[in-house]
Design an enzyme around this catalytic site. Sequence first.
Site, PDB file in Angstrom:
ATOM      1  N   GLU A   1      -5.073   4.098   5.757  1.00 12.31           N
ATOM      2  CA  GLU A   1      -4.701   3.875   4.360  1.00 12.31           C
ATOM      3  C   GLU A   1      -5.064   5.083   3.492  1.00 12.31           C
ATOM      4  O   GLU A   1      -4.273   5.493   2.650  1.00 12.31           O
ATOM      5  CB  GLU A   1      -5.398   2.601   3.862  1.00 12.31           C
ATOM      6  CG  GLU A   1      -4.854   2.135   2.538  1.00 12.31           C
ATOM      7  CD  GLU A   1      -5.653   1.000   1.922  1.00 12.31           C
ATOM      8  OE1 GLU A   1      -5.805  -0.041   2.579  1.00 12.31           O
ATOM      9  OE2 GLU A   1      -6.108   1.150   0.787  1.00 12.31           O
TER      10      GLU A   1
ATOM     11  N   SER B   1     -10.729  -0.315   2.865  1.00  9.07           N
ATOM     12  CA  SER B   1     -10.022  -0.471   4.144  1.00  9.07           C
ATOM     13  C   SER B   1      -9.579   0.893   4.642  1.00  9.07           C
ATOM     14  O   SER B   1      -8.890   1.614   3.925  1.00  9.07           O
ATOM     15  CB  SER B   1      -8.773  -1.331   3.952  1.00  9.07           C
ATOM     16  OG  SER B   1      -9.106  -2.599   3.477  1.00  9.07           O
TER      17      SER B   1
ATOM     18  N   ARG C   1       0.832  -1.223   0.000  1.00 11.96           N
ATOM     19  CA  ARG C   1       0.000   0.000   0.000  1.00 11.96           C
ATOM     20  C   ARG C   1       0.863   1.267   0.000  1.00 11.96           C
ATOM     21  O   ARG C   1       0.538   2.259   0.657  1.00 11.96           O
ATOM     22  CB  ARG C   1      -0.952   0.029   1.198  1.00 11.96           C
ATOM     23  CG  ARG C   1      -2.038  -1.016   1.164  1.00 11.96           C
ATOM     24  CD  ARG C   1      -2.969  -0.832  -0.029  1.00 11.96           C
ATOM     25  NE  ARG C   1      -4.128  -1.696   0.074  1.00 11.96           N
ATOM     26  CZ  ARG C   1      -4.152  -2.973  -0.264  1.00 11.96           C
ATOM     27  NH1 ARG C   1      -3.069  -3.549  -0.783  1.00 11.96           N
ATOM     28  NH2 ARG C   1      -5.250  -3.679  -0.134  1.00 11.96           N
TER      29      ARG C   1
END
Length: 357
Positions: free
Chosen positions: A349, A252, A179
Amino acid sequence: MSAAAIDADPAVRWTRDADLGARTSFRVPARAAWLVEVADADALPGVLADPRMDDGLLVFGGGSNLLFAGDFGGVALALTGDAVALNAHGDSDGDGETVIVRAEAGRGWHDFVLHTLAMGLSGLENLSLIPGTVGAAPIQNIGAYGVELDRRVHAVEAWDRERGAAVRLAAADCGFAYRDSRFKREPGRWVVTAVEFMLSRTSQLELGYAGLGAELAAMGLTAPTPAQVSDAVCRIRRRKLPDPALLGNAGSFFKNPIVSSAQADALLSGHPGLPCFDAGSPGMRKLSAAWLIEAAGWKGHRDGDAGVAPGHALVLVNHGDASGAELLALARRIAASVQARFGVALEPEPRIIGAHW
Ligand code: EPU
C-alpha cells in the site's frame, strides 16, 4: 552556512540534503537532495518551475505512506498551509443539512476530523486516527471501518503540472478506487492543494463494520453521537494498531487482495475461516491480507529490527534501527510465502522510494 537557504518568498523554504527520516512514520533513514516547504499554494507555480525540480518531485504529506528503500535525488515538497473553511465557494446545498468543508493539504488528518466533529458535523468519524495529512488522504483514498474517503469528497483542488494550471476536480473525476486514485496512478502530475468534503449536520452513522458495533456496545452506547463513534474507532485502532509515535510503521503495508469469485470460492473451500468481503465490482471478492499473512506464520515475526506487528499481521514495524531496504526485503519474503501457500499476490500500500516492488 546552515543547510537551510535564505529565500526571498517567506512562504517558501528550501533545505538542502534534507533528513526526512524523522518526518516519516516508519522512521527509517531517508534523505532528499532538497526539501521545499510551501506555506501558500499560490507560490507553487514558481516553486515547480525551479530547475531543481528536474531531478524529480516527491510530494510529501505526513510521511505515513512512504517507505524509503534508498535516498531521493530530487525535491521533496511539503505543503504546510492548514486552514479549514466552511462553504468556501459559497456552495451549500441550500437545505442547511449538507455542508462543504474545505481543508488545505497540510492539515493533519486526525486533527481535521476532530475539528469537523467539534463543528457538529458528521461523516468522517469512522476515519479517525488515521495518520497523515488532508492532502495525502485522497491520493490513496484512505478508508476504515466501513467508510472510504471518496464517499465524503466533494472536490479535490490540485496543481496540474501537465497543464500548468490550478484545477478543481469533482469527486467523480478523481478516479477513486480501493486505496487508489488518479493522483496515485499519475504521480508526477498532481500536487493536491486542498480537499473539499461534503459533511452532514445530522448524524448518518455507518456502524455496520464488524467490531465497531461491538465496541460501542462495550462502551454502553446504543444511540451514539458522531464523536462517540470517533472515540470507539480510536479505541479499536489503539488496541490493534501500533502507534507510529512509539513504533515506526505505515499502517497496513499490503492492500487487501482482490481476486475473482472463483478463486475466492476455491480458497474458502480449503480455508473456511478466511475473511472475504464485497469488492465493489461484480465477479470479484476482496480477501483479508492480514489473515493470509497470519496463516502463513508471519504475525509477530522479526528479522533484526524489521518485523510484523504482534497485534496485526498487515502492519510492518521498525523496532528501532531497521532500514527501508530491510523492511522491503521482509515484505518481499512475506508476499512470496503468501503467493506460494495461497496463490494470491499481495501488493504494497505505501509508496516505495528508491526501489521497485
Ligand atoms: N485479521 C487476522 N489477523 C490479523 C489481523 C486481522 O486474521 O492479524 C482478520 C480479522 O480477524 C478480520 C480481518 O482480518 O476478520 C480484517 O481485519 P481488520 O478489521 O483489522 O481490517 P483489515 O482488512 O486488516 C483494513 C484496512 C485498515 C483499516 C481496517 C479497518 C486495508 C489495507 N487496511 O484492514 O486500514 O483500519 O480495515 O477498517 O484496507 C491502512 O490502510 O493503513 C489501514 C490501517
